[in-house]
Design an enzyme around this catalytic site. Sequence first.
Site: not given
Length: 411
Positions: A144-146, A188
Site C-alpha cells: 500500500p502507498c504510504q 503513486l
Amino acid sequence: MNQRIFSLSETAEILNVDKETLRRWDNLGKLKSIRNPINNYREYRKEDIVLFEKGKIYFNEKPSSIINTKKIYKSIELFAGAGGLALGLEKAGIEHILLNEIDKYAVQTLKRNRPHWKIEHSDVSKIDFTPYKNKIDLLTGGFPCQAFSYAGKKLGFEDTRGTLFFEFARALKETNAPVFLAENVRGLLSHEKGKTLEIMINVLNELGYHVFKPQVLKAIYYKVPQKRERLIIVGIKKEFMGKINYSYPEPNEKIYTLKDALKKGELFDKDVPKSSGQKYPKRKKEILSLVPAGEYWRSLPLEIQKEYMQKSFYLGGGKTGMARRISWDEPCLTLTCSPAQKQTERCHPEETRPFEIREYARIQTFPDDWIFEGSQSQQYKQIGNAVPVNLAEAIGYSIINLLNDINLIKK
C-alpha cells in the site's frame, strides 16, 4: 502461415527489433538462431519466435503456457490478498515458496484454493526473511502507498521505517533476491508530486538494485475485460546492469468486453455460473431500470436526475460512474471493493442489479473454481482489490524472460 524458418531481417521485422539486437540475443541465448547450411546466415524457427509476445501476435497464436525456462524460478510474495498476482505468476510458471497476507479472509481464500502454498498469516513486520537469503529468484508484492515525513530527513532505507514499503525493502535486503516486481495504483506516480516514488526508487538503489522505468499497464491490453490500470515497478541487482534489459509485456491487439467475461467464448468455456450478490434498494432499482446499457445518470429524465444526484446535480464534472450501466460490447469500468457504490456504479447490462460475486471474479479473470472466503462484502473486497489474473500472467512471462537472461549470465 506455413513458413517455419525466417531470415534475420524477417525475424527483426516480426519482433520489431533491429538486427543487432537479434545478434546480441543469439549470443546471450535469449533467441538462438540456426545457421543456413549453404551460406551460414542466421535463421530463426517459428517455434522460437512465438515465445515472444510480438511473435504470438504476428502469427495470431495464443500465448504458450511453456516459456523457454532454464529452471523453475522461486518467489516470495508480500501483501498477497486473494491471490490474483500469485495465481497469474503461477500460470506463467513461477513457484511460490512463501506468501504473506494479514487479512484473515484473504488468507482463508488462499488456503482454500492452494493448500500446498506456504502462507504466513501475520503482520509483515514480524516476519524474518533471512532464512530465504539467496534461495529465491523473485520478490513480489503490492505494498500500500504510504506518505513519508520529509522534514529534516535524507529519507534513505532506515527513514522509511514504519511504512509498508520499508517492509518490502527489508524483505528484499534480507533475501537478496536478484529480481523484484512491485505493483501499485497509478496514483503513486503523482503522489506528493512524484516525491514518494522518487524516494522509493532511491531506497532501492541504496540497497543495490537498478530500477527500470516504472510503467502503467492497462489491463484491457492483456486479455482482461476491464479498464483497470496498475503501476508496475521491476528491478534487478546492479551487478546485472548493462548486461540485460527488461521489456514490459507487449500489448495484445484484441480488446475483450463484458460479454467475453460473462458468456462462453475465448476467455471462458461456459457462461458465468450463478452466485450471490448485492441487491439494490427498491427506489434505486426503479431509477436504474431507466438507464440503458452503456449509459449513466444523464440519460434519466431531468427530474429523476435531480432526485438521484441531489446536490451533485449542480456541481461540475461528468460523474460518469454514477447510475452507470455497463454494456455487453465494452470492457467493464474498473471494479471497486463494492459493486453498488454511488460514485462508481457497476450495473448489469440487462438485469437491474449489481454484478454478482462470480461475475466480479470473471471480470478480474479469476477462474470459476477459485473460491473466495468470508462474508459477501469481504468477497467483493478481495476481488476488487486483486490484480487481474491474466495481466499478472502476462507480467509473469516477461519476468521469466528476464530471469532466463540472468541465469545465462550467471552460467
